[in-house]
Design a protein around this motif. Structure first.
Motif, PDB file in Angstrom:
ATOM      1  N   GLN A   1       0.927  -1.256  -0.057  1.00 30.57           N
ATOM      2  CA  GLN A   1       0.080   0.037   0.175  1.00 30.57           C
ATOM      3  C   GLN A   1       0.865   1.001  -0.085  1.00 30.57           C
ATOM      4  O   GLN A   1       0.352   2.246  -0.379  1.00 30.57           O
ATOM      5  N   TYR A   2       2.227   1.134   0.353  1.00 28.99           N
ATOM      6  CA  TYR A   2       3.121   2.230   0.398  1.00 28.99           C
ATOM      7  C   TYR A   2       3.559   2.197  -0.896  1.00 28.99           C
ATOM      8  O   TYR A   2       4.833   1.454  -1.201  1.00 28.99           O
TER       9      TYR A   2
ATOM     10  N   ARG B   1      19.179   9.937  11.437  1.00 26.36           N
ATOM     11  CA  ARG B   1      18.263   8.885  12.372  1.00 26.36           C
ATOM     12  C   ARG B   1      17.700   7.953  11.212  1.00 26.36           C
ATOM     13  O   ARG B   1      16.843   8.421  10.270  1.00 26.36           O
ATOM     14  N   ILE B   2      17.541   6.866  11.817  1.00 27.86           N
ATOM     15  CA  ILE B   2      17.181   5.663  10.701  1.00 27.86           C
ATOM     16  C   ILE B   2      15.528   5.910  10.616  1.00 27.86           C
ATOM     17  O   ILE B   2      14.843   6.217  11.350  1.00 27.86           O
ATOM     18  N   PHE B   3      15.103   5.941   9.205  1.00 25.07           N
ATOM     19  CA  PHE B   3      13.553   6.151   9.038  1.00 25.07           C
ATOM     20  C   PHE B   3      12.968   5.018   8.627  1.00 25.07           C
ATOM     21  O   PHE B   3      11.866   4.738   8.950  1.00 25.07           O
TER      22      PHE B   3
ATOM     23  N   THR C   1       3.455  14.906   6.379  1.00 23.73           N
ATOM     24  CA  THR C   1       4.836  15.515   6.538  1.00 23.73           C
ATOM     25  C   THR C   1       5.984  14.702   5.334  1.00 23.73           C
ATOM     26  O   THR C   1       5.775  13.451   5.745  1.00 23.73           O
ATOM     27  N   GLY C   2       6.710  15.284   4.640  1.00 27.85           N
ATOM     28  CA  GLY C   2       7.448  14.432   3.894  1.00 27.85           C
ATOM     29  C   GLY C   2       8.838  13.879   4.561  1.00 27.85           C
ATOM     30  O   GLY C   2       9.050  14.469   5.890  1.00 27.85           O
ATOM     31  N   MET C   3       9.290  12.748   4.239  1.00 23.39           N
ATOM     32  CA  MET C   3      10.464  12.113   4.963  1.00 23.39           C
ATOM     33  C   MET C   3      11.451  13.002   5.355  1.00 23.39           C
ATOM     34  O   MET C   3      12.094  13.113   6.489  1.00 23.39           O
TER      35      MET C   3
ATOM     36  N   ALA D   1       5.379   9.370  11.710  1.00 24.13           N
ATOM     37  CA  ALA D   1       3.988   8.509  11.559  1.00 24.13           C
ATOM     38  C   ALA D   1       4.129   7.438  10.318  1.00 24.13           C
ATOM     39  O   ALA D   1       3.560   6.236  10.285  1.00 24.13           O
ATOM     40  N   ASN D   2       5.120   7.672   9.255  1.00 22.32           N
ATOM     41  CA  ASN D   2       5.445   7.154   8.163  1.00 22.32           C
ATOM     42  C   ASN D   2       6.237   6.124   8.535  1.00 22.32           C
ATOM     43  O   ASN D   2       6.948   5.575   7.389  1.00 22.32           O
TER      44      ASN D   2
END
Lengths: 430, 66
Positions: A95-96, A143-145, A220-222, A419-420
């Motif tokens: 879905q992403y 930071r790891i995302f 919000t963008g990464m 949140a993403n």
């Protein structure tokens, strides 16, 4: 990939092996893989007679992408042409999905990527010797995302590698807005990419298209910088300077207050005249005191009450003009022991502030009213030039209003960003 | 050093100007002896002290003069 002395041809044509549409491609030397913009067949061709067809991206949209193939744009001072586009999704969370535009710098043959997710854009380029010394791309600052493997949904245009082979890549993304780092691992092979957030307005200007033609942003963008990021350090520096100055001023004002202009203990006496109501005390008058300039007055009243109450109207009277200020204070204090525990309620001390009292000679009148038979002592202390802490706190609140608002905005911005992410630091709070 | 600080604060120069309003309010309160959130005075005669000219002797009877 070798450099040649002859100039690179700007473009060339080839026929789609499936639908025979003539396809314009731009990286004439290096492109080998193609996705037909018409029938979406994915095939390889490197000069041989018959291209090798791998399949067909049936899910490809019929409409032209936001950045059409072949369009030129100016980003970071360099001219790029859109030559390919892939739509990808996470292998474990289909879905992403996001889009990756392949951008070719015609003069150098260098590629960069423009990725778009939920209307947020990032420019990504391979880390190279050209920018290896940049201080802003140190991994400890990031930071790891996210970690994922990707799948291709569909593709358009040309590529110099087999995009389907990317399915075996393990991708790790790190963010330090507005920058990001991407690591791609396949077996022991590891490649690093760098990137930055691109505002939709910047992108629209770069490709000379309307902002409204770009997809709407959601969340919000990464790597989207928080609101007010440019002025954030200056805002807090200014706030710090002002608070320090205000605090210093308040301390000086507190020192200026000095000793009280009146300090007197008075005794409440019952009014025994026939017309007086029970509990009414005689009118008490304080000694006079002088004010040499307009000032505020802080009047402290401390009554010797014990399980009693006292209603105390007070007037401050200018002895030259007769003008008066007046206020009423109710003082009550109760205490006792219940169930082995002592308790108390109310206070023996109250305070009143009078603003803008003009210079002159003054005295205080007290009109006490209390329980019948009660005659407390009242200690009266009057301070001129009080520091008025409420003024300090009101202005402090006003100074902190905008920084506080920005702090909240940035906080919610960060929450939406993470949140993403599978590494959401706010996840435990929800 | 001051020049560096001013340059650093340049992005918020308009906001700094806006902040002059509460600071001026604070300075006015200090200079005039005014409690900005209001005081405990209940007298209608001196609610706007000290510029209360024109109220004459209203309320005079309320006070006990020494």
């Amino acid at each position: 990939m070798s450099e040649t002395a002859t100039p690179r041809p700007e473009s060339a044509q080839l026929d789609c092996p499936e639908c025979h549409t003539s396809i314009t491609y731009y990286d004439v030397e290096d492109s080998e893989y193609y996705a037909c913009p018409n029938c979406h067949a994915y095939f390889r061709w490197s000069g041989e007679e018959t291209p090798k067809v791998f399949g067909n991206y049936k899910d490809a949209p019929k409409t032209s992408p936001v950045l059409p193939l072949g369009i030129l744009g100016l980003l970071d001072g360099a001219l790029y042409r859109v030559v390919g586009l892939t739509s990808r999704c996470e292998a474990n969370h289909p879905q992403y999905s996001w889009r990756e535009y392949q951008l070719l710098q015609p003069e150098t043959g260098r590629y960069v990527q423009l990725a778009e997710y939920d209307g947020h854009w990032t420019l990504i380029w391979a880390a190279s010797h050209l920018d290896k010394n940049r201080e802003d791309f140190k991994l400890p600052d990031f930071r790891i995302f996210n970690k994922y493997q990707s799948r291709i949904n569909w593709a358009l245009g040309e590529f110099d590698w087999d995009i389907e082979s990317d399915q075996s890549l393990y991708v790790t993304e790190y963010v330090n807005p507005p920058l990001l780092l991407v690591q791609e691992k396949r077996g022991r092979e590891s490649n690093w990419y760098r990137g930055r957030h691109v505002a939709p307005e910047e992108l629209a200007t770069a490709f000379n298209i309307s902002r409204s033609a770009l997809p709407h942003t959601e969340g919000t963008g990464m790597a989207e910088p928080a609101p007010g990021s440019r002025s954030w350090p200056a805002l807090w520096t200014l706030t710090g300077i002002l608070i320090a100055a205000l605090l210093l001023t308040q301390l000086l004002l507190a020192v200026r207050t000095g000793s009280p202009v009146l300090s007197q203990t008075i005794q409440v006496e019952p009014n025994t005249t026939a017309t007086a109501a029970p509990g009414t005390g005689r009118v008490l008058v304080s000694p006079s005191f002088a004010l040499d300039h307009q000032t505020a007055l802080d009047i402290e009243l401390n009554a010797t009450l014990s399980n009693q109450w006292l209603e105390l109207p007070v007037s401050l009277v200018n002895e030259q003009t007769g003008r008066g200020f007046e206020f009423t204070k109710n003082i009550e204090f109760y205490s006792g022991v219940e169930g082995g525990e002592s308790w108390s309620e109310g206070s023996r001390e109250v305070e009143a502030v009078l603003s803008r009292v003009p210079a002159g000679r003054y005295h205080l009148n007290f009109y006490p009213f209390t329980e019948k038979g009660v005659s407390p002592e009242i200690k009266v202390t009057v301070w001129a030039n009080p520091a008025l802490p409420s003024n300090f706190f009101v202005v402090l609140a006003l100074i902190l209003l905008v920084p506080g608002f920005q702090l909240l905005r940035r906080h919610w911005h960060e929450r939406r960003r993470w949140a993403n992410s599978d590494y959401n630091p706010y996840a435990t709070e929800e | 050093m001051l020049e560096n600080l001013l340059n650093f604060l340049r992005p918020v120069r308009l906001y700094a100007l806006l902040l002059l309003l509460p600071l001026a309010w604070f300075a006015w309160g200090t200079a005039t002896g005014t409690r900005l959130l209001g005081d405990d005075n209940e007298s209608t005669e001196t609610l706007n002290a000290p510029g209360t000219g024109g109220h004459g002797h209203a309320g005079r009877g309320l006070y006990f003069h020494k």
